[in-house]
Design an enzyme around this catalytic site. Structure first.
Site, mmCIF file in Angstrom:
data_model
loop_
_atom_site.group_PDB
_atom_site.id
_atom_site.type_symbol
_atom_site.label_atom_id
_atom_site.label_comp_id
_atom_site.label_asym_id
_atom_site.label_seq_id
_atom_site.Cartn_x
_atom_site.Cartn_y
_atom_site.Cartn_z
ATOM 1 N N SER A 263 8.797 20.483 5.213
ATOM 2 C CA SER A 263 8.227 20.010 6.424
ATOM 3 C C SER A 263 8.319 21.131 7.358
ATOM 4 O O SER A 263 8.383 22.337 7.051
ATOM 5 C CB SER A 263 9.479 19.045 7.290
ATOM 6 N N LYS A 264 7.412 21.030 8.681
ATOM 7 C CA LYS A 264 7.172 22.069 9.647
ATOM 8 C C LYS A 264 8.508 22.702 9.927
ATOM 9 O O LYS A 264 8.466 24.099 10.149
ATOM 10 C CB LYS A 264 6.528 21.469 10.823
ATOM 11 N N ARG A 265 9.517 22.066 10.207
ATOM 12 C CA ARG A 265 10.818 22.725 10.669
ATOM 13 C C ARG A 265 11.395 23.473 9.534
ATOM 14 O O ARG A 265 11.937 24.569 9.823
ATOM 15 C CB ARG A 265 11.734 21.510 10.837
ATOM 16 N N GLY A 267 9.566 25.534 7.876
ATOM 17 C CA GLY A 267 9.022 26.884 7.853
ATOM 18 C C GLY A 267 9.622 27.564 9.163
ATOM 19 O O GLY A 267 9.675 28.842 9.233
#
Ligand code: GLU
Length: 508
Positions: A263-265, A267
């Site tokens: 997920s973006k998190r 990253g």
């Protein structure tokens, strides 16, 4: 004869394209090219509540950076356009009505409040997962329960309605997924999905199936998250009496640590981009992208290709054309693919090394405001590229090739700067000044000769030489560095360095 291969990447413009989306586009592209087929891009923007301005432009730009170019699509056109679903709006209603005529779908007049009330009531009765389905539809407001006059009146009055799939009871839906093999789902586990919404737009399901049919898509290659929708799609093809395309559901991308979906998190948490290019939100926040971090698109694509696929050989470096040649769906794995940020850097390093020095010098000149000559830049690229990940590293890691060191590596000082160091290096500076031709091999020969005479090993002397000239504990060949800097500069750096290091030692 089998049908020509036509595949599509069908993103929804609800935000930037995650790297998993780029991989889906890539596999579609590779499959199309490999099979002399056509790769199409279609924008699926029927959910207007989730529309994000700029997302469509972002997606098309990111794919074009990756070299994943469609043969048909929004900015290109083609015989099956338009390629943006909102521009095909008028296409869908007749298809939804056709399904009603064939008793495969029905009008539903329940309001959002009716549905919430139903769900709440069911929850109170101990049924937390209420669904609109073959059983519950009988107690709802729809064209199966209301009289035909009532239905007609409501429609004529302009009452809002949706069109729902009349999901058959207790039927096993089967299809043979190109990656997963046979998938069987019983319709008792499926609900009466909305196909057409009260805002006059189709839902994803209807639009997706109608467009795949109208655009003569032969293979639907998409992420695993769409697998649960596939049985409904199969039933829709059957209901329309159309041939079903082949399905291939790609494995998920997993976070580097643990097993969850990337997920973006992750990253943000682990310090790597999850987007191909920078994404600016409307609030002005910027999420980093591979392009802006200095990755080559070839390296990024090569890395992505290996997330869920392998060529069955030990070869790891593939150009886009080579990927086309090697790619087959039967080598795509079922299991999720763990994203590895270090491996991503490794690909980037390999791609950097493949560029010749002239080319790298050109890139450096373009991407920085350096005023160094092309010739100097070429030499520094030759010296530094084996250790660099990004082209910009060459200038930052090799700054000492252009300016005297300001700092001296404390670890080398601690380990190598012994009592004899000052005298030894002073003498070496004098010897170095007397070398006739200042090329790397002559410097090396003199150095070897010098340390042999002094009775010190290279492990004691070379790090001192490097420390004084570059300030570093490690780096490329010292003899090449010295030759690049020139005799006077080197000798001067050694003497200047001795002073600085001695001062540091005294200050300890
Ligand atoms: N619009 C869907 C998405 O955003 C496409 C799914 C499909 O390829 O069928 O991913």
């Amino acid at each position: 004869m089998s049908k020509p291969v036509r595949v599509r990447f069908a993103p929804s413009p609800t935000g930037p394209l995650h790297m998993g989306g780029v991989r889906t586009a890539l596999y579609n592209y590779l499959f199309a090219k490999k099979n002399n087929g056509t790769f199409v891009i279609r924008i699926e923007d029927t959910d207007q509540t989730r529309f994000v301005p700029g997302a469509q432009e972002y997606i098309l730009d990111a794919l074009s950076w990756c070299g994943i170019m469609p043969a048909e699509g929004p900015s290109i056109g083609g015989d099956y356009g338009p390629y943006i679903q909102s521009e095909r709006k008028e296409t869908y209603r007749p298809y939804a009505e056709l399904l009603i005529e064939h008793d495969k779908a029905y009008y539903a007049f329940d309001s959002a409040d009716d549905l919430t009330a139903m769900r709440d009531q069911a929850k109170q009765m101990g049924m937390p997962n209420w669904q609109y389905n073959g059983v519950t539809r009988l107690s709802m407001k729809n064209s199966l329960t209301l009289s035909s006059d009532d239905v007609k009146n409501r429609i004529e009055n302009g009452d809002p309605y949706t069109i729902r799939m009349k999901m058959p009871r207790n039927i096993d839906v089967r299809f043979n997924d190109e990656i997963r093999g046979w998938v069987v789902v019983n319709t008792n586990n499926l609900d009466d999905k909305v196909l057409f919404k009260s805002d006059g737009m189709p839902t994803y399901h209807l639009a997706n199936v109608v467009d795949d049919h109208c655009m003569e898509i032969s293979h639907v290659i998409r992420g695993e998250e769409w697998l649960p929708s596939a049985p409904l799609h199969v039933l829709l093809y059957e209901a329309f009496g159309w041939d079903c395309p082949k399905f291939a559901h790609l494995p998920l991308l997993l976070k580097p640590d643990g097993n969850g979906k990337l997920s973006k998190r992750d990253g943000d948490r682990l310090g790597f981009p999850v987007f191909p290019t920078n994404w600016k939100t409307s609030d002005g926040d910027v999420f980093p992208g591979y392009r802006e971090q200095g990755y080559y698109s070839g390296a990024f694509i090569n890395m992505l290709a290996f997330l869920g696929w392998n060529p069955g050989t030990t070869q790891e470096l593939f150009s886009l054309d080579e990927l086309v040649e090697a790619f087959t769906l039967d080598r795509v794995a079922k299991a999720g693919a763990k994203f590895d940020p270090d491996k991503t850097k490794w690909f980037q390093q390999q791609y950097l090394r493949k560029h010749d020095n002239k080319d790298l010098a050109k890139q450096l000149a373009e991407s920085s405001d350096s005023t160094y000559s092309h010739e100097s830049l070429e030499t520094i690229c030759g010296l530094m590229k084996e250790r660099a990940t990004f082209v910009q590293d060459i200038l930052s890691d090799g700054a000492y090739l252009f300016q005297k060191p300001i700092e001296y590596d404390p670890k080398t000082i601690r380990k190598k700067w012994k009592d004899h160091a000052k005298d030894l290096m002073e003498e070496w500076s004098a010897v170095l000044k007397s070398i006739d031709s200042f090329d790397p091999s002559s410097i090396e020969a003199s150095f070897k000769d010098f340390i042999e005479k002094k009775g010190v090993g290279p492990g004691a002397a070379l790090p001192l030489f490097r420390l004084l000239v570059t300030g570093k504990g490690m780096g490329p060949s010292m003899f090449e560095i010295a030759s690049f800097l020139g005799q006077d500069e080197c000798a001067e750096r050694i003497l200047h360095g001795i002073n600085s290091v001695q001062k540091l030692k005294e200050g300890e």
